[in-house]
Design a protein around this motif. Structure first.
Motif, PDB file in Angstrom:
ATOM      1  N   ILE A 107       0.831  -1.075   0.087  1.00  6.90           N
ATOM      2  CA  ILE A 107      -0.025   0.023   0.012  1.00  6.90           C
ATOM      3  C   ILE A 107       0.868   1.237  -0.082  1.00  6.90           C
ATOM      4  CG2 ILE A 107      -1.559   1.347   1.381  1.00  6.90           C
ATOM      5  CD1 ILE A 107      -2.608  -1.232   2.437  1.00  6.90           C
ATOM      6  N   GLU A 108       0.815   2.329  -0.811  1.00 11.14           N
ATOM      7  CA  GLU A 108       1.374   3.379  -1.022  1.00 11.14           C
ATOM      8  C   GLU A 108       0.462   4.434  -0.823  1.00 11.14           C
ATOM      9  OE1 GLU A 108       4.274   3.578  -4.190  1.00 11.14           O
ATOM     10  OE2 GLU A 108       4.705   1.526  -4.008  1.00 11.14           O
ATOM     11  N   ILE A 109       0.903   5.323   0.072  1.00 13.14           N
ATOM     12  CA  ILE A 109       0.058   6.899   0.230  1.00 13.14           C
ATOM     13  C   ILE A 109       0.874   7.969   0.147  1.00 13.14           C
ATOM     14  CG2 ILE A 109      -1.678   8.192   1.701  1.00 13.14           C
ATOM     15  CD1 ILE A 109      -1.912   5.232   3.213  1.00 13.14           C
ATOM     16  N   THR A 110       0.594   8.819  -0.660  1.00 12.00           N
ATOM     17  CA  THR A 110       1.149  10.139  -0.750  1.00 12.00           C
ATOM     18  C   THR A 110      -0.055  11.106  -0.424  1.00 12.00           C
ATOM     19  OG1 THR A 110       2.863   9.256  -2.424  1.00 12.00           O
ATOM     20  CG2 THR A 110       2.654  11.603  -2.352  1.00 12.00           C
ATOM     21  N   PHE A 111       0.651  12.239   0.314  1.00 14.51           N
ATOM     22  CA  PHE A 111      -0.420  13.100   1.030  1.00 14.51           C
ATOM     23  C   PHE A 111       0.533  14.480   0.759  1.00 14.51           C
ATOM     24  CE2 PHE A 111      -1.766  15.860   4.444  1.00 14.51           C
ATOM     25  CZ  PHE A 111      -3.196  15.543   4.603  1.00 14.51           C
ATOM     26  N   THR A 112      -0.154  15.389   0.337  1.00 16.77           N
ATOM     27  CA  THR A 112       0.296  16.841   0.098  1.00 16.77           C
ATOM     28  C   THR A 112      -0.591  17.962   0.708  1.00 16.77           C
ATOM     29  OG1 THR A 112       1.649  16.285  -1.802  1.00 16.77           O
ATOM     30  CG2 THR A 112       1.194  18.543  -1.364  1.00 16.77           C
ATOM     31  N   ALA A 113       0.218  18.700   1.738  1.00 16.12           N
ATOM     32  CA  ALA A 113      -0.829  19.774   2.460  1.00 16.12           C
ATOM     33  C   ALA A 113       0.545  20.570   2.639  1.00 16.12           C
ATOM     34  CB  ALA A 113      -1.112  19.408   3.535  1.00 16.12           C
ATOM     35  N   ASN A 114       0.140  22.080   2.498  1.00 15.27           N
ATOM     36  CA  ASN A 114       0.859  23.177   2.917  1.00 15.27           C
ATOM     37  C   ASN A 114       2.449  23.071   2.446  1.00 15.27           C
ATOM     38  OD1 ASN A 114      -0.810  24.655   4.444  1.00 15.27           O
ATOM     39  ND2 ASN A 114      -0.350  23.509   6.415  1.00 15.27           N
ATOM     40  N   SER A 115       2.622  22.622   1.139  1.00 14.53           N
ATOM     41  CA  SER A 115       3.698  22.517   0.137  1.00 14.53           C
ATOM     42  C   SER A 115       4.424  21.471   0.774  1.00 14.53           C
ATOM     43  CB  SER A 115       4.414  23.863   0.237  1.00 14.53           C
ATOM     44  OG  SER A 115       3.621  24.684  -0.354  1.00 14.53           O
ATOM     45  N   GLN A 116       4.113  20.666   1.870  1.00 15.33           N
ATOM     46  CA  GLN A 116       5.031  19.359   2.018  1.00 15.33           C
ATOM     47  C   GLN A 116       4.243  18.170   1.732  1.00 15.33           C
ATOM     48  OE1 GLN A 116       5.369  20.487   6.546  1.00 15.33           O
ATOM     49  NE2 GLN A 116       7.551  20.133   5.580  1.00 15.33           N
ATOM     50  N   THR A 117       5.071  17.100   1.392  1.00 14.93           N
ATOM     51  CA  THR A 117       4.452  15.945   0.840  1.00 14.93           C
ATOM     52  C   THR A 117       4.949  14.768   1.633  1.00 14.93           C
ATOM     53  OG1 THR A 117       4.348  16.613  -1.443  1.00 14.93           O
ATOM     54  CG2 THR A 117       4.496  14.156  -1.026  1.00 14.93           C
ATOM     55  N   GLU A 118       4.081  13.935   2.178  1.00  8.28           N
ATOM     56  CA  GLU A 118       4.502  12.847   3.113  1.00  8.28           C
ATOM     57  C   GLU A 118       3.970  11.379   2.341  1.00  8.28           C
ATOM     58  OE1 GLU A 118       5.685  13.222   6.023  1.00  8.28           O
ATOM     59  OE2 GLU A 118       5.151  15.313   6.123  1.00  8.28           O
ATOM     60  N   LYS A 119       4.909  10.552   2.363  1.00  9.88           N
ATOM     61  CA  LYS A 119       4.825   9.538   1.720  1.00  9.88           C
ATOM     62  C   LYS A 119       5.112   7.999   2.729  1.00  9.88           C
ATOM     63  CE  LYS A 119       6.539  10.873  -2.751  1.00  9.88           C
ATOM     64  NZ  LYS A 119       7.613  10.677  -3.842  1.00  9.88           N
ATOM     65  N   VAL A 120       3.979   7.131   2.603  1.00  8.17           N
ATOM     66  CA  VAL A 120       4.178   6.015   3.509  1.00  8.17           C
ATOM     67  C   VAL A 120       3.776   4.621   2.694  1.00  8.17           C
ATOM     68  CG1 VAL A 120       2.835   4.715   5.479  1.00  8.17           C
ATOM     69  CG2 VAL A 120       2.982   7.475   5.449  1.00  8.17           C
ATOM     70  N   LYS A 121       4.582   3.976   2.953  1.00  6.13           N
ATOM     71  CA  LYS A 121       4.580   2.556   2.234  1.00  6.13           C
ATOM     72  C   LYS A 121       4.387   1.539   3.605  1.00  6.13           C
ATOM     73  CE  LYS A 121       7.625   2.922  -1.666  1.00  6.13           C
ATOM     74  NZ  LYS A 121       8.763   2.399  -2.306  1.00  6.13           N
ATOM     75  N   ILE A 122       3.019   0.652   3.151  1.00  9.01           N
ATOM     76  CA  ILE A 122       2.742  -0.320   4.282  1.00  9.01           C
ATOM     77  C   ILE A 122       2.744  -1.693   3.678  1.00  9.01           C
ATOM     78  CG2 ILE A 122       0.554  -1.140   5.442  1.00  9.01           C
ATOM     79  CD1 ILE A 122      -0.402   1.988   5.323  1.00  9.01           C
ATOM     80  N   TYR A 123       3.606  -2.330   4.504  1.00  6.57           N
ATOM     81  CA  TYR A 123       3.826  -3.667   4.092  1.00  6.57           C
ATOM     82  C   TYR A 123       3.036  -4.720   4.908  1.00  6.57           C
ATOM     83  CZ  TYR A 123       7.856  -1.506   1.654  1.00  6.57           C
ATOM     84  OH  TYR A 123       8.653  -0.913   0.834  1.00  6.57           O
ATOM     85  N   GLY A 124       2.774  -6.097   4.447  1.00  3.77           N
ATOM     86  CA  GLY A 124       2.183  -6.838   5.289  1.00  3.77           C
ATOM     87  C   GLY A 124       0.668  -6.651   5.602  1.00  3.77           C
ATOM     88  N   ALA A 125      -0.013  -6.024   4.841  1.00  2.23           N
ATOM     89  CA  ALA A 125      -1.427  -5.463   5.048  1.00  2.23           C
ATOM     90  C   ALA A 125      -2.212  -6.598   4.046  1.00  2.23           C
ATOM     91  CB  ALA A 125      -1.681  -4.339   4.678  1.00  2.23           C
ATOM     92  N   SER A 126      -1.707  -7.233   3.238  1.00  4.91           N
ATOM     93  CA  SER A 126      -2.594  -7.875   2.138  1.00  4.91           C
ATOM     94  C   SER A 126      -3.337  -9.117   2.532  1.00  4.91           C
ATOM     95  CB  SER A 126      -1.425  -8.501   0.956  1.00  4.91           C
ATOM     96  OG  SER A 126      -0.719  -7.372   0.564  1.00  4.91           O
ATOM     97  N   HIS A 127      -4.378  -9.342   2.346  1.00  4.85           N
ATOM     98  CA  HIS A 127      -5.262 -10.419   2.672  1.00  4.85           C
ATOM     99  C   HIS A 127      -5.605 -10.631   4.288  1.00  4.85           C
ATOM    100  CE1 HIS A 127      -4.299 -11.295  -1.382  1.00  4.85           C
ATOM    101  NE2 HIS A 127      -3.052 -11.517  -0.913  1.00  4.85           N
ATOM    102  N   ILE A 128      -5.527  -9.540   4.928  1.00 11.11           N
ATOM    103  CA  ILE A 128      -5.712  -9.517   6.399  1.00 11.11           C
ATOM    104  C   ILE A 128      -6.658  -8.474   6.678  1.00 11.11           C
ATOM    105  CG2 ILE A 128      -3.706 -10.623   6.932  1.00 11.11           C
ATOM    106  CD1 ILE A 128      -2.672  -7.999   8.103  1.00 11.11           C
ATOM    107  N   GLY A 129      -7.652  -8.531   7.916  1.00  6.56           N
ATOM    108  CA  GLY A 129      -8.357  -7.362   8.166  1.00  6.56           C
ATOM    109  C   GLY A 129      -7.495  -6.451   9.326  1.00  6.56           C
ATOM    110  N   LEU A 130      -8.163  -5.556   9.694  1.00  8.76           N
ATOM    111  CA  LEU A 130      -7.397  -4.531  10.417  1.00  8.76           C
ATOM    112  C   LEU A 130      -6.953  -5.125  11.817  1.00  8.76           C
ATOM    113  CD1 LEU A 130      -8.903  -1.086   9.966  1.00  8.76           C
ATOM    114  CD2 LEU A 130      -6.722  -1.575   9.654  1.00  8.76           C
ATOM    115  N   ASP A 131      -7.997  -6.110  12.316  1.00  8.87           N
ATOM    116  CA  ASP A 131      -7.660  -6.793  13.649  1.00  8.87           C
ATOM    117  C   ASP A 131      -6.586  -7.438  13.557  1.00  8.87           C
ATOM    118  OD1 ASP A 131      -9.206  -8.404  11.726  1.00  8.87           O
ATOM    119  OD2 ASP A 131      -9.861  -9.906  13.342  1.00  8.87           O
TER     120      ASP A 131
END
Length: 169
Positions: A107-131
């Motif tokens: 999972i890759e998320i890129t978020f820009t606000a106030n001229s700043q960009t944050e990027k997050v890569k999430i590993y290990g989330a495939s095929h599982i629930g939040l629990d």
């Protein structure tokens, strides 16, 4: 002197217990330059700046499963608020949420606000629930809410031809 020391220690303990290290530093009002992009499932991708929404390839039609999705200002404000709840600006660039899950999509998320960009890569989330997430649940809740309620629930997403890419697990 002992009473003063006890009071200081008690005050410190209360402050420490009440502090949220993942509390966002972003403004509550959505900045003018707010935009985001994210991936979902194996082939899903959305970019709010361009409106590009993709979800794989359809071999019967011989084309990418792609359309344009533009959110209203109100919807963007709601999505921004969800990112605030998830404290998007407080996570590491790479986050493994469950070490026992075999590698699959990231999972890759890129978020820009106030001229700043944050990027997050999430590993290990495939095929599982939040629990089953061992860490990052707050971010996961925000991510899945945006994907499920604001992207996959749109007519644009529902109008995409079926993704015919197949993956072995």
């Amino acid at each position: 002197m002992k009473k003063l020391l006890v009071c200081v220690l008690l005050l410190f303990a209360l402050c420490f217990a009440g502090c949220d290290t993942y509390m966002t530093s972003l403004p509550h009002k959505m900045p003018e330059d707010f935009s985001f992009s994210l991936t979902f499932d194996f082939d899903g991708y959305y970019d709010s700046k361009s409106g590009v929404l993709k979800n794989g390839y359809n071999y019967d039609l011989n084309r990418e499963c792609e359309t344009t999705l533009i959110f209203t200002e109100e919807e963007l404000q709601e999505i921004y608020s969800i990112f605030l709840e998830g404290s998007i600006d407080r996570w590491e660039e790479e986050l493994t949420v469950n070490k026992s899950i075999p590698p699959s999509y990231v999972i890759e998320i890129t978020f820009t606000a106030n001229s700043q960009t944050e990027k997050v890569k999430i590993y290990g989330a495939s095929h599982i629930g939040l629990d089953e997430w061992e860490t990052g649940v707050r971010l996961g809740k925000a991510y899945y809410r945006i994907v499920d309620e604001y992207i996959k629930n749109t007519e644009e997403y529902k109008s995409l031809p079926p993704n015919q890419n197949w993956y072995d697990w």
